[in-house]
Design an enzyme around this catalytic site. Structure first.
Site, PDB file in Angstrom:
ATOM      1  N   HIS A  17     -32.258   8.202 -37.616  1.00  0.00           N
ATOM      2  CA  HIS A  17     -31.854   6.839 -38.314  1.00  0.00           C
ATOM      3  C   HIS A  17     -33.029   6.588 -39.408  1.00  0.00           C
ATOM      4  CE1 HIS A  17     -32.569   2.391 -38.031  1.00  0.00           C
ATOM      5  NE2 HIS A  17     -31.373   2.516 -38.262  1.00  0.00           N
ATOM      6  N   ARG A  18     -32.718   6.596 -40.608  1.00  0.00           N
ATOM      7  CA  ARG A  18     -33.473   6.271 -41.688  1.00  0.00           C
ATOM      8  C   ARG A  18     -34.521   7.741 -41.847  1.00  0.00           C
ATOM      9  NH1 ARG A  18     -35.602   0.109 -40.639  1.00  0.00           N
ATOM     10  NH2 ARG A  18     -33.506  -0.464 -39.719  1.00  0.00           N
TER      11      ARG A  18
HETATM   12  O1  G3P Z   1     -26.401   2.579 -39.643  1.00  0.00           O
HETATM   13  C1  G3P Z   1     -26.610   2.142 -38.632  1.00  0.00           C
HETATM   14  C2  G3P Z   1     -27.872   0.859 -38.720  1.00  0.00           C
HETATM   15  O2  G3P Z   1     -28.705   1.626 -39.526  1.00  0.00           O
HETATM   16  C3  G3P Z   1     -27.711  -0.182 -38.798  1.00  0.00           C
HETATM   17  O3  G3P Z   1     -29.015  -1.014 -39.014  1.00  0.00           O
HETATM   18  O4  G3P Z   1     -30.520  -2.419 -39.723  1.00  0.00           O
HETATM   19  O5  G3P Z   1     -31.070  -0.166 -39.110  1.00  0.00           O
HETATM   20  O6  G3P Z   1     -29.605  -0.565 -41.223  1.00  0.00           O
HETATM   21  P1  G3P Z   1     -29.996  -0.904 -39.647  1.00  0.00           P
HETATM   22 CA    CA Z   2     -28.904   1.502 -41.666  1.00  0.00          CA
END
Ligand code: G3P
Ligand code: CA
Length: 244
Positions: free
Chosen positions: A14-15
């Site tokens: 994630h990121r």
């Molecule tokens: O794409 C899943 C997740 O990244 C969505 O939430 O706020 O982390 O971009 P956020």
């Molecule tokens: Ca995201």
């Protein structure tokens, strides 16, 4: 074209590997690749001149030493900002990457990409069009590519501009209209905040033929439970969470 969901791994960085490296930076992508992540998720929006850049917030202040709105800031000024010190002093050279710079690193490791379309309000179509133009030119076609968004209008644009690329619908809690929305947007997966759903809802979404992805899960036991209950993949800031 094959659906990206057919090669969905159970863990998505994630990121990037954002638990350790600053989120949405080239360091977080390199680290995810070095750690063996199969896919990464990153966020895209536009600079003032309309160049797709990898960044999460509308405002610069949380993750850089800048201020103001990213979509009012030109790339040459974005590139002067320190996008790493907020995380740790040794990341002070980190810069906000363009989508193109991110693609080069992701492809170097052969990872799949979930690009979250994160347009500033009112810039949905421009953001999607500019991002798709870069992807069409530079994304290696043999690697999985999934576009997702919380924005209905961004997903409508993605469907119009590049229909054959898989789409995922991001939601916090599952809306009552999820079936209608999934059909309208022709999405293959529902990406849900882990805090706001239960296993009955997961079963219903899966029974309708969609993948279920949960964000953001940084606890190993919760991740294992979700996957054992039928969730197809989790987004985590720690892609090594389930590797042992
Ligand atoms: O794409 C899943 C997740 O990244 C969505 O939430 O706020 O982390 O971009 P956020
Ligand atoms: Ca995201």
């Amino acid at each position: 074209m094959k659906s990206a969901y057919s090669s969905l791994p159970s863990v998505i960085a994630h990121r990037g590997s954002s638990g350790i490296a600053p989120e949405n930076t080239l360091s977080s992508l390199h680290l995810a690749g070095q750690q063996g992540a199969k896919w990464v998720e990153i966020d895209v929006l536009l600079s003032a001149e309309g160049i797709p850049v990898i960044f999460h917030d509308d405002y610069l202040s949380r993750t850089t030493n800048g201020n103001g709105l990213i979509h009012k800031t030109f790339l040459r000024d974005l590139k002067k900002l320190d996008a790493g010190s907020w995380k740790a002093a040794n990341f002070q050279q980190e810069r906000i990457p363009t989508l193109l710079e991110a693609i080069v690193v992701i492809a170097e490791y052969g990872m799949g990409l979930n690009l979250e379309l994160k347009p500033c309000e009112g810039l949905e179509e421009e953001t999607v069009a500019a991002s798709i133009a870069v992807l069409k030119k530079h994304w290696p076609p043999h690697l999985p590519l999934l576009l997702s968004s919380f924005s209905y209008y961004a997903l409508i644009s993605a469907k119009k501009l590049w229909p054959e690329i898989s789409r995922g619908y991001n939601v916090s809690a599952i809306p009552g209209t999820w079936q209608e929305r999934m059909a309208q947007l022709d999405c293959g997966g529902l990406h849900i905040n882990q805090s706001f759903f239960n296993i009955e809802q997961v079963s219903a979404v899966k029974a309708a033929g969609y993948k279920v992805l949960a964000f953001t899960v940084n606890d190993k036991e919760i991740a294992q439970n979700l996957l054992s209950q039928g969730v197809d993949a989790i987004f985590t800031d720690y892609p090594t969470l389930l590797m042992d």
